[in-house]
Design an enzyme around this catalytic site. Structure first.
Site, PDB file in Angstrom:
ATOM      1  N   CYS A 118      18.112 125.267  48.166  1.00 41.62           N
ATOM      2  CA  CYS A 118      18.308 123.832  47.913  1.00 41.62           C
ATOM      3  C   CYS A 118      19.122 123.641  46.631  1.00 41.62           C
ATOM      4  O   CYS A 118      20.075 122.862  46.594  1.00 41.62           O
ATOM      5  CB  CYS A 118      16.950 123.142  47.830  1.00 41.62           C
ATOM      6  SG  CYS A 118      17.064 121.363  47.623  1.00 41.62           S
ATOM      7  N   CYS A 119      18.767 124.388  45.566  1.00 41.28           N
ATOM      8  CA  CYS A 119      19.531 124.290  44.309  1.00 41.28           C
ATOM      9  C   CYS A 119      20.964 124.774  44.513  1.00 41.28           C
ATOM     10  O   CYS A 119      21.894 124.239  43.898  1.00 41.28           O
ATOM     11  CB  CYS A 119      18.870 125.116  43.208  1.00 41.28           C
ATOM     12  SG  CYS A 119      17.518 124.289  42.363  1.00 41.28           S
ATOM     13  N   CYS A 237      17.886 126.615  37.670  1.00 43.77           N
ATOM     14  CA  CYS A 237      18.397 126.083  38.937  1.00 43.77           C
ATOM     15  C   CYS A 237      19.498 126.976  39.500  1.00 43.77           C
ATOM     16  O   CYS A 237      19.786 126.940  40.683  1.00 43.77           O
ATOM     17  CB  CYS A 237      18.897 124.660  38.745  1.00 43.77           C
ATOM     18  SG  CYS A 237      20.332 124.532  37.679  1.00 43.77           S
TER      19      CYS A 237
HETATM   20  S1  ADX Z   1      17.568 123.769  34.615  1.00 44.19           S
HETATM   21  O1  ADX Z   1      18.398 124.956  34.911  1.00 44.19           O
HETATM   22  O2  ADX Z   1      16.225 124.098  34.179  1.00 44.19           O
HETATM   23  O3  ADX Z   1      17.638 122.737  35.658  1.00 44.19           O
HETATM   24  P1  ADX Z   1      17.677 122.203  32.240  1.00 44.19           P
HETATM   25  O4  ADX Z   1      17.102 120.941  32.768  1.00 44.19           O
HETATM   26  O5  ADX Z   1      16.861 123.034  31.326  1.00 44.19           O
HETATM   27  O6  ADX Z   1      18.275 123.108  33.413  1.00 44.19           O
HETATM   28  O7  ADX Z   1      19.053 121.915  31.613  1.00 44.19           O
HETATM   29  C1  ADX Z   1      19.775 122.941  30.986  1.00 44.19           C
HETATM   30  C2  ADX Z   1      21.195 122.562  30.929  1.00 44.19           C
HETATM   31  O8  ADX Z   1      21.748 122.640  32.236  1.00 44.19           O
HETATM   32  C3  ADX Z   1      21.430 121.141  30.492  1.00 44.19           C
HETATM   33  O9  ADX Z   1      21.485 121.072  29.103  1.00 44.19           O
HETATM   34  C4  ADX Z   1      22.749 120.861  31.124  1.00 44.19           C
HETATM   35  O10 ADX Z   1      23.742 121.465  30.336  1.00 44.19           O
HETATM   36  C5  ADX Z   1      22.660 121.596  32.457  1.00 44.19           C
HETATM   37  N1  ADX Z   1      22.140 120.765  33.560  1.00 44.19           N
HETATM   38  C6  ADX Z   1      20.884 120.755  34.030  1.00 44.19           C
HETATM   39  N2  ADX Z   1      20.761 119.873  35.033  1.00 44.19           N
HETATM   40  C7  ADX Z   1      21.980 119.318  35.210  1.00 44.19           C
HETATM   41  C8  ADX Z   1      22.530 118.313  36.088  1.00 44.19           C
HETATM   42  N3  ADX Z   1      21.782 117.681  36.987  1.00 44.19           N
HETATM   43  N4  ADX Z   1      23.841 118.012  35.964  1.00 44.19           N
HETATM   44  C9  ADX Z   1      24.615 118.643  35.056  1.00 44.19           C
HETATM   45  N5  ADX Z   1      24.163 119.573  34.192  1.00 44.19           N
HETATM   46  C10 ADX Z   1      22.872 119.905  34.265  1.00 44.19           C
HETATM   47 FE1  SF4 Z   2      16.505 120.898  45.418  1.00 45.10          FE
HETATM   48 FE2  SF4 Z   2      16.714 122.275  43.183  1.00 45.10          FE
HETATM   49 FE3  SF4 Z   2      16.723 119.610  43.106  1.00 45.10          FE
HETATM   50 FE4  SF4 Z   2      14.470 120.858  43.711  1.00 45.10          FE
HETATM   51  S1  SF4 Z   2      15.590 121.029  41.721  1.00 45.10           S
HETATM   52  S2  SF4 Z   2      15.337 119.110  44.816  1.00 45.10           S
HETATM   53  S3  SF4 Z   2      15.173 122.630  44.809  1.00 45.10           S
HETATM   54  S4  SF4 Z   2      18.265 120.857  44.008  1.00 45.10           S
END
Ligand code: ADX
Ligand code: SF4
Length: 251
Positions: A118-119, A237
């Site tokens: 999904c990610c 992600c």
């Molecule tokens: S994650 O990997 O766990 O989802 P987190 O929320 O800690 O990420 O965010 C880490 C960095 O990833 C953020 O500072 C940003 O640079 C980038 N990032 C995370 N989510 C997004 C998003 N939805 N859109 C763009 N950049 C994102």
């Molecule tokens: Fe899908 Fe990843 Fe968003 Fe969860 S965090 S809804 S697994 S894209």
């Protein structure tokens, strides 16, 4: 990693690595990577800090937001708050490919059975498509080394597996330093932060955190309960991982 890029990495680190964040980003946005640099933003809890610094340097800097179609309504409202309060003029929402979605997640419930795929569909693929189309030389993230085990080894300026410079200006900032600078600037906070959400991602994969829990305990908390063959809580992600490590989830 090419020798030429390695050489430039060393040069950039030596020249800018120890500068205060405003000076570092100013040099990279206005000089080193002018017109070829974008910032990522999750529009999560402390996002306004990076966005404020970037906007004060150049408010037309592209800000890439992965619009997964699964965000909390509060996050989408927060994007609008940031636009009006911080004055960013170039927020680019990147959306999943319609055909891939229709084939692999037609009813939108893939997150229940395969978060990694999904990610990949909702974050990794749209991001990579855009980065390739535009051809950025560098990207800026808001990641901090204290956040997860995977992030411990990050540098302020690094090269990713696609030979693109990745700038992590808060790499060595502590949580308290982030909060202090954020408060000093009087920045807007995500509306869910005060409701028990210290770290915010997509709605189905973010739960409230109980007092005393780690701030990321609410991220992908359902994964440990899934019969996916993994009892490890997902922490990334995938957008910051080497693509070979997420290749098995590609469609
Ligand atoms: S994650 O990997 O766990 O989802 P987190 O929320 O800690 O990420 O965010 C880490 C960095 O990833 C953020 O500072 C940003 O640079 C980038 N990032 C995370 N989510 C997004 C998003 N939805 N859109 C763009 N950049 C994102
Ligand atoms: Fe899908 Fe990843 Fe968003 Fe969860 S965090 S809804 S697994 S894209």
């Amino acid at each position: 990693m090419t020798d030429e890029k390695q050489h430039r990495l060393k040069e950039l680190q030596a020249k800018y690595g120890a500068l205060p964040i405003e000076k570092l980003l100013e040099a990279l946005i206005k000089t080193e990577f002018a017109g070829k640099i974008a910032s990522f933003s999750s529009f999560g809890s402390w996002s306004a800090l990076l966005l404020d610094i970037v906007a004060k340097i150049d408010n037309t800097t592209p800000v890439l937001f992965l619009e997964t179609g699964k965000h909390f309504p509060e996050t989408l409202e927060f994007v609008e708050t940031i636009k009006s309060k911080i004055g960013l003029k170039n927020i680019i929402a990147l959306t999943p490919d319609e055909k891939i979605l229709a084939n692999a997640d037609a009813n939108g419930t893939l997150w229940q059975i395969n978060v990694n795929r999904c990610c990949w569909i909702r974050k990794v693929e749209p991001l990579d498509r855009h980065l390739t189309e535009v051809g950025y030389d560098a990207v800026i993230t808001g990641r901090r080394s204290y956040q997860t085990k995977e992030r411990e080894g990050m540098a302020t300026i690094e090269l990713d597996d696609q030979n693109r410079f990745r700038i992590n200006p808060f790499a060595f900032w502590s949580k308290d330093e982030i909060k202090a600078e954020f408060n000093k600037r009087g920045l807007p906070q995500h509306p869910l932060y005060d409701k028990g959400y210290p770290s915010i991602g997509c709605a189905p994969c973010t739960r409230m955190v109980k007092p005393g829990e780690d701030e990321r305990a609410g991220r992908w908390a359902h994964v440990a309960d899934l019969s996916t063959g993994s009892d490890k809580q997902k922490q990334e992600c995938g957008i910051h991982l080497d693509r070979k490590d997420v290749a098995e989830f590609a469609i």
